[in-house]
Design a protein around this motif. Structure first.
Motif, PDB file in Angstrom:
ATOM      1  N   LEU A 284     -23.479   2.338 101.714  1.00 43.34           N
ATOM      2  CA  LEU A 284     -24.789   1.906 102.207  1.00 43.34           C
ATOM      3  C   LEU A 284     -24.883   0.382 102.245  1.00 43.34           C
ATOM      4  O   LEU A 284     -24.544  -0.297 101.267  1.00 43.34           O
ATOM      5  CB  LEU A 284     -25.897   2.468 101.327  1.00 43.34           C
ATOM      6  CG  LEU A 284     -26.077   3.978 101.364  1.00 43.34           C
ATOM      7  CD1 LEU A 284     -27.127   4.413 100.343  1.00 43.34           C
ATOM      8  CD2 LEU A 284     -26.459   4.446 102.766  1.00 43.34           C
TER       9      LEU A 284
ATOM     10  N   GLU B 170     -29.105   7.222 108.163  1.00 36.78           N
ATOM     11  CA  GLU B 170     -28.996   7.102 106.707  1.00 36.78           C
ATOM     12  C   GLU B 170     -29.058   5.635 106.281  1.00 36.78           C
ATOM     13  O   GLU B 170     -29.730   5.291 105.298  1.00 36.78           O
ATOM     14  CB  GLU B 170     -27.687   7.745 106.228  1.00 36.78           C
ATOM     15  CG  GLU B 170     -27.563   7.779 104.726  1.00 36.78           C
ATOM     16  CD  GLU B 170     -26.270   8.437 104.262  1.00 36.78           C
ATOM     17  OE1 GLU B 170     -26.075   8.494 103.036  1.00 36.78           O
ATOM     18  OE2 GLU B 170     -25.456   8.862 105.096  1.00 36.78           O
ATOM     19  N   GLN B 171     -28.387   4.760 107.031  1.00 35.54           N
ATOM     20  CA  GLN B 171     -28.440   3.326 106.744  1.00 35.54           C
ATOM     21  C   GLN B 171     -29.864   2.803 106.908  1.00 35.54           C
ATOM     22  O   GLN B 171     -30.368   2.038 106.072  1.00 35.54           O
ATOM     23  CB  GLN B 171     -27.481   2.555 107.671  1.00 35.54           C
ATOM     24  CG  GLN B 171     -26.024   2.876 107.478  1.00 35.54           C
ATOM     25  CD  GLN B 171     -25.428   2.288 106.211  1.00 35.54           C
ATOM     26  OE1 GLN B 171     -26.091   1.657 105.397  1.00 35.54           O
ATOM     27  NE2 GLN B 171     -24.140   2.501 106.032  1.00 35.54           N
TER      28      GLN B 171
END
Length: 135
Positions: free
Chosen positions: A93, A3-4
């Motif tokens: 994030l 996801e990062q």
């Protein structure tokens, strides 16, 4: 980590982003203002650790008063937030926090070179090792 990786690639396609087994490494050029130089940086984020950001080029230097660079860890790793206050956590994030905070840190670094005062606020160690709040 994926996801990062995806968020960094989507938000900053000009950066070189690598996804490793337990970490994300991001390198690129950032420029806090239109009058600033380009800063080459490296960001490394490992699962369960704080993100580490270093400016590779140009080298960070003391100001005209020969003051030590504020808000840095050893080896001039940028101090972007106070971990004890949990301003960043693994659910956040990097693209939304760490990259903008790096740009903001560089903005305050450049102003510190002009004025001799760190106007970015925050908490950093003083010469005795005790943390103090910056103005």
């Amino acid at each position: 980590m994926s996801e990062q990786f995806i968020a960094l690639k989507r938000s900053y396609p000009e950066f070189n982003v690598k996804l490793l087994k337990d970490s994300v490494i991001c390198t690129g050029l950032i420029r806090p203002t239109s009058r600033s130089v380009n800063y080459s940086f490296k960001l490394k984020y490992r699962i369960g650790k704080r993100p580490k950001v270093n400016i590779l080029n140009p080298e960070l230097k003391r100001n005209f008063n020969n003051d030590k660079i504020p808000h840095v860890y050893p080896l001039n790793e940028l101090c972007l937030y106070y971990p004890k206050y949990q301003e960043f956590n693994s659910k956040m994030l990097i693209s939304d926090c760490i990259i903008p905070w790096t740009i903001l840190w560089l903005y305050h670094y450049e102003n510190w070179h002009i004025t001799g005062e760190w106007k970015g606020g925050g908490i950093h160690p003083n010469s005795s090792g005790i943390r103090k709040k910056a103005s």
